[in-house]
Write an enzyme that holds these catalytic residues in place. Structure first.
Site, mmCIF file in Angstrom:
data_model
loop_
_atom_site.group_PDB
_atom_site.id
_atom_site.type_symbol
_atom_site.label_atom_id
_atom_site.label_comp_id
_atom_site.label_asym_id
_atom_site.label_seq_id
_atom_site.Cartn_x
_atom_site.Cartn_y
_atom_site.Cartn_z
ATOM 1 N N ASP A 7 65.757 48.699 2.827
ATOM 2 C CA ASP A 7 65.088 49.607 3.858
ATOM 3 C C ASP A 7 64.214 50.692 3.371
ATOM 4 O O ASP A 7 64.982 51.447 2.631
ATOM 5 C CB ASP A 7 65.909 49.902 5.145
ATOM 6 C CG ASP A 7 66.912 50.494 5.060
ATOM 7 O OD1 ASP A 7 67.484 50.293 3.989
ATOM 8 O OD2 ASP A 7 67.357 51.482 5.807
ATOM 9 N N GLU B 53 70.565 51.697 5.511
ATOM 10 C CA GLU B 53 70.833 52.510 4.785
ATOM 11 C C GLU B 53 70.185 53.945 5.539
ATOM 12 O O GLU B 53 70.540 55.084 5.691
ATOM 13 C CB GLU B 53 70.705 52.810 3.299
ATOM 14 C CG GLU B 53 71.531 53.648 2.694
ATOM 15 C CD GLU B 53 70.892 54.984 2.507
ATOM 16 O OE1 GLU B 53 71.442 56.026 2.187
ATOM 17 O OE2 GLU B 53 69.724 55.123 2.591
#
Length: 382
Positions: free
Chosen positions: A74, A139
């Site tokens: 991400d 994250e």
């Protein structure tokens, strides 16, 4: 075009703003499965915030340690598109750099992990030990359903990890000049101190919580929490928000609220810091409520097998001596460190991360891949 650069571009082109993965993990699995990796998808989180995780492992022909490459697919939001000089999801080479969201944080590292592993297995198909990948799409978000979920699952089934390299961007001026061998913990507090609201012209009929808190706040701000140690700087305490008052200029407020944060090292404990804060507040007889939030504990990998292997790989590839550091914010290394005794972070320069026009120097891409491959050789073949 090098294999690493080509794969980096493929990953950048996939829009994976947290918690979206953009099928990056599927693309990585397609590269790993022909190498003998068993790929396991672990999906977590509510429907409104679905997180994709990947655990992939290749078992070697002989017993040996398990080396893990960890990271996240991400990326953070782009910010104003009109301020980008090129589409953030169209990887663009310009002036010796590769531009795109995730170029530095951390799709180049992911591509370098994969290509380094391909090269290593091609040269050593019967290598001892195991190679694994631990990837998440949570994250850059709350980090509730990402790496921590995978680590809990691995721990529950007795999976043993020995060494982990997290591909976070840690370099400063050039590739390889800094490794993170630990991170500070993060402990936050929401403090409310109560007084008595009243007319500002009649202070004897009120209790001003701002005045009541001021001496304690001064002491908290000047307190020396610890001296740090050989790996960590001293623990810091900082106020990030403070609010009191109704907006009127003639009203003594009834309460004051304050948000603070500790960035603390292994020289202090959560319980110790909390007790000292409460001690200072109690010393001044305050009527208060304090709610604590622990974002992550500090972790540390002292000089040893993993730090030495990665430092030697950097020396061999770049001809420089790297610096071990524990500066910066928290990372998913804090979760992995609970099940893996040696965890370090290493990746490209971090000057452009989370910024408009994020980029990586093209000249750093192949050395990054080579360092990861050399680290595998030293950890599994030495």
């Amino acid at each position: 075009m090098s294999a690493t650069l080509e794969f980096t571009k493929q990953l950048i082109a996939r829009q994976s703003v947290t918690p979206e993965d953009g099928n990056c993990q599927a693309l990585i699995s397609e590269r790993l499965k022909p190498l003998g990796f068993v790929c396991e998808n672990i999906v977590s989180g509510p429907d409104s915030f679905r997180v994709t995780n990947l655990w992939a492992k290749r078992t070697g022909s002989q017993t040996g340690p398990t080396v893990v490459f960890a990271g996240h697919t991400d990326v953070v939001p782009t910010g104003p598109l009109e301020q980008w000089h090129s589409d953030p999801f169209v990887p663009t080479e310009r002036d010796g750099k590769l531009y795109g969201r995730g170029a530095a944080d951390m799709k180049t590292s992911l591509a370098a992990f994969v290509v380094a592993t391909e090269e290593f297995i091609a040269a050593h198909p019967n290598h001892p030990g195991n190679i694994a990948f631990l990837l998440t799409s949570d994250e850059e978000g709350p980090a509730h359903d990402g790496t921590v979920v995978v680590c809990n699952a691995l721990s529950a089934r007795g999976e043993k990890l020995d060494y982990c390299i997290v591909g976070e961007p840690t370099s400063v001026n050039t590739i390889g000049d800094m490794i993170k061998n630990g991170r500070r913990g993060s402990l936050s507090g929401n403090l409310t101190v109560r007084g008595v609201q009243g007319h500002i012209a009649y202070p004897h009929l009120a209790k001003n919580p701002i005045h009541l808190l001021a001496p304690a706040l001064a002491e908290l701000a000047s307190e020396v929490w610890d001296q740090g140690n050989n790996y960590f700087p001293p623990t810091t305490w900082q106020v990030s928000n403070i609010h009191a008052g109704t907006g009127a200029t003639n009203v003594i407020p009834g309460e004051i609220s304050l948000h603070f944060n500790f960035r603390f090292s292994t020289a202090s404990t959560v319980e110790g810091l909390q007790a000292r804060v409460h001690g200072i507040l109690d010393k001044y007889g305050l009527d208060y409520q304090l709610d604590w939030s622990l974002s992550g504990l500090p972790f540390l990998t002292p000089k040893g097998t993993l730090c030495d292997a990665l430092s030697a790989a950097i020396q061999d590839e770049c001809g420089i001596q790297t610096e071990l550091s524990t500066t910066g914010g928290t990372s998913d290394g804090r979760f992995i460190a609970k099940i893996c005794p040696q965890v370090v972070e290493f990746g490209p320069p971090n000057a452009s991360i989370h910024k408009i026009n994020e980029h990586i120097d093209l000249a750093f891409i192949e050395p990054l891949k080579n360092i990861y491959r050399r680290a595998l050789e030293k950890l599994l073949l030495s």
